[in-house]
Motif scaffolding. Structure first.
Motif, PDB file in Angstrom:
ATOM      1  N   ILE A  12      23.985  45.024  38.938  1.00 44.14           N
ATOM      2  CA  ILE A  12      24.338  43.681  39.414  1.00 44.14           C
ATOM      3  C   ILE A  12      23.380  43.227  40.508  1.00 44.14           C
ATOM      4  O   ILE A  12      22.890  42.083  40.497  1.00 44.14           O
ATOM      5  CB  ILE A  12      25.796  43.662  39.904  1.00 44.14           C
ATOM      6  N   ARG A  13      23.092  44.091  41.444  1.00 47.09           N
ATOM      7  CA  ARG A  13      22.180  43.705  42.533  1.00 47.09           C
ATOM      8  C   ARG A  13      20.764  43.455  42.012  1.00 47.09           C
ATOM      9  O   ARG A  13      20.056  42.584  42.521  1.00 47.09           O
ATOM     10  CB  ARG A  13      22.170  44.791  43.604  1.00 47.09           C
ATOM     11  N   ARG A  14      20.366  44.181  41.000  1.00 42.54           N
ATOM     12  CA  ARG A  14      19.013  44.030  40.456  1.00 42.54           C
ATOM     13  C   ARG A  14      18.870  42.755  39.628  1.00 42.54           C
ATOM     14  O   ARG A  14      17.921  41.981  39.808  1.00 42.54           O
ATOM     15  CB  ARG A  14      18.673  45.248  39.586  1.00 42.54           C
ATOM     16  N   ASP A  15      19.819  42.508  38.706  1.00 39.31           N
ATOM     17  CA  ASP A  15      19.660  41.422  37.735  1.00 39.31           C
ATOM     18  C   ASP A  15      20.432  40.154  38.090  1.00 39.31           C
ATOM     19  O   ASP A  15      20.170  39.099  37.507  1.00 39.31           O
ATOM     20  CB  ASP A  15      20.104  41.900  36.350  1.00 39.31           C
ATOM     21  N   ARG A  16      21.388  40.233  39.022  1.00 39.19           N
ATOM     22  CA  ARG A  16      22.183  39.080  39.439  1.00 39.19           C
ATOM     23  C   ARG A  16      22.811  38.344  38.243  1.00 39.19           C
ATOM     24  O   ARG A  16      22.670  37.124  38.086  1.00 39.19           O
ATOM     25  CB  ARG A  16      21.346  38.096  40.260  1.00 39.19           C
ATOM     26  N   PRO A  17      23.516  39.056  37.378  1.00 38.41           N
ATOM     27  CA  PRO A  17      24.123  38.398  36.213  1.00 38.41           C
ATOM     28  C   PRO A  17      25.322  37.548  36.611  1.00 38.41           C
ATOM     29  O   PRO A  17      25.895  37.704  37.694  1.00 38.41           O
ATOM     30  CB  PRO A  17      24.573  39.577  35.346  1.00 38.41           C
ATOM     31  N   LEU A  18      25.707  36.670  35.719  1.00 35.80           N
ATOM     32  CA  LEU A  18      26.975  35.975  35.840  1.00 35.80           C
ATOM     33  C   LEU A  18      28.076  36.991  35.536  1.00 35.80           C
ATOM     34  O   LEU A  18      27.952  37.789  34.593  1.00 35.80           O
ATOM     35  CB  LEU A  18      27.019  34.830  34.826  1.00 35.80           C
ATOM     36  N   LEU A  19      29.150  36.975  36.329  1.00 37.15           N
ATOM     37  CA  LEU A  19      30.232  37.946  36.155  1.00 37.15           C
ATOM     38  C   LEU A  19      31.530  37.203  35.851  1.00 37.15           C
ATOM     39  O   LEU A  19      31.871  36.232  36.524  1.00 37.15           O
ATOM     40  CB  LEU A  19      30.429  38.774  37.430  1.00 37.15           C
ATOM     41  N   LEU A  20      32.248  37.663  34.849  1.00 37.36           N
ATOM     42  CA  LEU A  20      33.573  37.141  34.550  1.00 37.36           C
ATOM     43  C   LEU A  20      34.545  38.308  34.631  1.00 37.36           C
ATOM     44  O   LEU A  20      34.449  39.258  33.844  1.00 37.36           O
ATOM     45  CB  LEU A  20      33.602  36.501  33.162  1.00 37.36           C
ATOM     46  N   VAL A  21      35.462  38.253  35.582  1.00 36.25           N
ATOM     47  CA  VAL A  21      36.289  39.414  35.909  1.00 36.25           C
ATOM     48  C   VAL A  21      37.762  39.038  35.869  1.00 36.25           C
ATOM     49  O   VAL A  21      38.164  37.989  36.397  1.00 36.25           O
ATOM     50  CB  VAL A  21      35.935  39.951  37.318  1.00 36.25           C
ATOM     51  N   GLU A  22      38.569  39.901  35.255  1.00 37.79           N
ATOM     52  CA  GLU A  22      40.016  39.704  35.322  1.00 37.79           C
ATOM     53  C   GLU A  22      40.487  40.032  36.735  1.00 37.79           C
ATOM     54  O   GLU A  22      40.227  41.117  37.250  1.00 37.79           O
ATOM     55  CB  GLU A  22      40.749  40.587  34.322  1.00 37.79           C
ATOM     56  N   VAL A  23      41.180  39.087  37.347  1.00 35.62           N
ATOM     57  CA  VAL A  23      41.726  39.266  38.694  1.00 35.62           C
ATOM     58  C   VAL A  23      43.197  38.884  38.606  1.00 35.62           C
ATOM     59  O   VAL A  23      43.528  37.702  38.474  1.00 35.62           O
ATOM     60  CB  VAL A  23      40.991  38.390  39.720  1.00 35.62           C
ATOM     61  N   GLU A  24      44.072  39.878  38.676  1.00 36.75           N
ATOM     62  CA  GLU A  24      45.475  39.631  38.363  1.00 36.75           C
ATOM     63  C   GLU A  24      46.383  40.262  39.408  1.00 36.75           C
ATOM     64  O   GLU A  24      46.463  41.491  39.522  1.00 36.75           O
ATOM     65  CB  GLU A  24      45.779  40.163  36.963  1.00 36.75           C
ATOM     66  N   ASP A  25      47.100  39.430  40.129  1.00 37.94           N
ATOM     67  CA  ASP A  25      47.937  39.863  41.248  1.00 37.94           C
ATOM     68  C   ASP A  25      49.041  40.819  40.822  1.00 37.94           C
ATOM     69  O   ASP A  25      49.410  41.718  41.575  1.00 37.94           O
ATOM     70  CB  ASP A  25      48.544  38.628  41.923  1.00 37.94           C
ATOM     71  N   ARG A  26      49.583  40.675  39.609  1.00 35.58           N
ATOM     72  CA  ARG A  26      50.686  41.532  39.196  1.00 35.58           C
ATOM     73  C   ARG A  26      50.232  42.963  38.911  1.00 35.58           C
ATOM     74  O   ARG A  26      51.049  43.879  38.839  1.00 35.58           O
ATOM     75  CB  ARG A  26      51.386  40.961  37.955  1.00 35.58           C
TER      76      ARG A  26
END
Length: 252
Positions: free
Chosen positions: A166-180
């Motif tokens: 991630i630090r090298r290529d700086r890609p777009l990230l789509l991450v599941e972020v779920e409070d439950r």
């Protein structure tokens, strides 16, 4: 029909169907459930390498194939990894759990099978199996432009295992972020420290997360999670938002 009965019937139907049929059906209708997927071509980079971490039946893999030069799907469940390999011979399928170290992990499998539940290395009520554990950094990927991470509460370790990439290529990230499943703070803080800003798509466009109370929304809309997949396909609104897009600061 009650939500529980509808869910039970969906489970029985999915369990009775061949994996290939179930997978093809899920991939075909999944954009109705996740507008982030339906609009993927409007924001995902073209070319390079795309990584689908927690690929399941491959709804994101299917769409990423049309945009990226190379697609890598990381999926620990053996049945699903075999299905993806057969469905997409040109995709590199890694049968392993993505984490922050290399070795083995205990994978909890869903009671009703992969058609009605998701596996997790964090917790579960079904049977357990031992699976390989990898880091994204250990996969020796190049020119990574997009990474989707949906690993049922194991997102922070999976991201830490991809830090060099991630630090090298700086890609777009789509991450599941779920409070439950887990507190949302650690994911947001980790990626903010790496120079990423979060956005969500409550309807048809991206909003800065600062303008949307994700935790309050998820707690209010959590009933959607208990509904059967079939019901959510037929009636996709109101939404339960749990995917967050992270853009590098320079791409604001």
């Amino acid at each position: 029909m009650s939500g529980r009965l509808s869910s039970d019937l969906s489970a029985r139907f999915a369990a009775a169907m061949p994996a290939g049929v179930t997978g093809a059906a899920i991939r075909a209708v999944y954009p109705r459930v996740e507008p982030e997927l339906a609009r993927l071509a409007s924001y995902a980079p073209r070319g390079g390498t795309a990584v689908d971490v927690g690929a399941w039946y491959g709804p994101w893999t299917r769409s990423l194939r049309r945009l990226a030069d190379r697609v890598v799907a990381v999926e620990p469940a053996a049945e699903l990894a075999a299905h993806l390999t057969a469905a997409y011979p040109r995709v590199r399928v890694v049968r392993a759990a993505a984490s922050d170290s290399v070795g083995t992990a205990t994978l909890h499998l869903p009671e009703g099978g992969p058609g009605v539940g998701t596996s997790s290395v964090e917790a579960g009520d079904g049977r357990t199996v031992t699976v390989p554990r990898v880091t994204v950094d250990s996969l020796d990927l190049t020119d990574v432009r997009f990474v989707k991470v949906d690993v049922e509460g194991h997102e922070v370790p999976a991201l830490r295992g991809a830090e060099d990439t991630i630090r090298r290529d700086r890609p777009l990230l789509l991450v599941e972020v779920e409070d439950r499943i887990q507190p949302v703070g650690p994911v947001l803080e980790l990626l903010a420290g790496w120079g990423y800003r979060p956005y969500v798509m409550p309807r048809d466009r991206w909003l800065p997360l600062a303008e949307f109370d994700l935790v309050a929304h998820q707690r209010e809309a959590v009933g959607r999670v208990r509904q059967s997949f079939a019901r959510r396909v037929v009636a996709p609104w109101p939404r339960y938002v749990n995917m967050v897009l992270f853009r590098p600061e320079a791409d604001r």
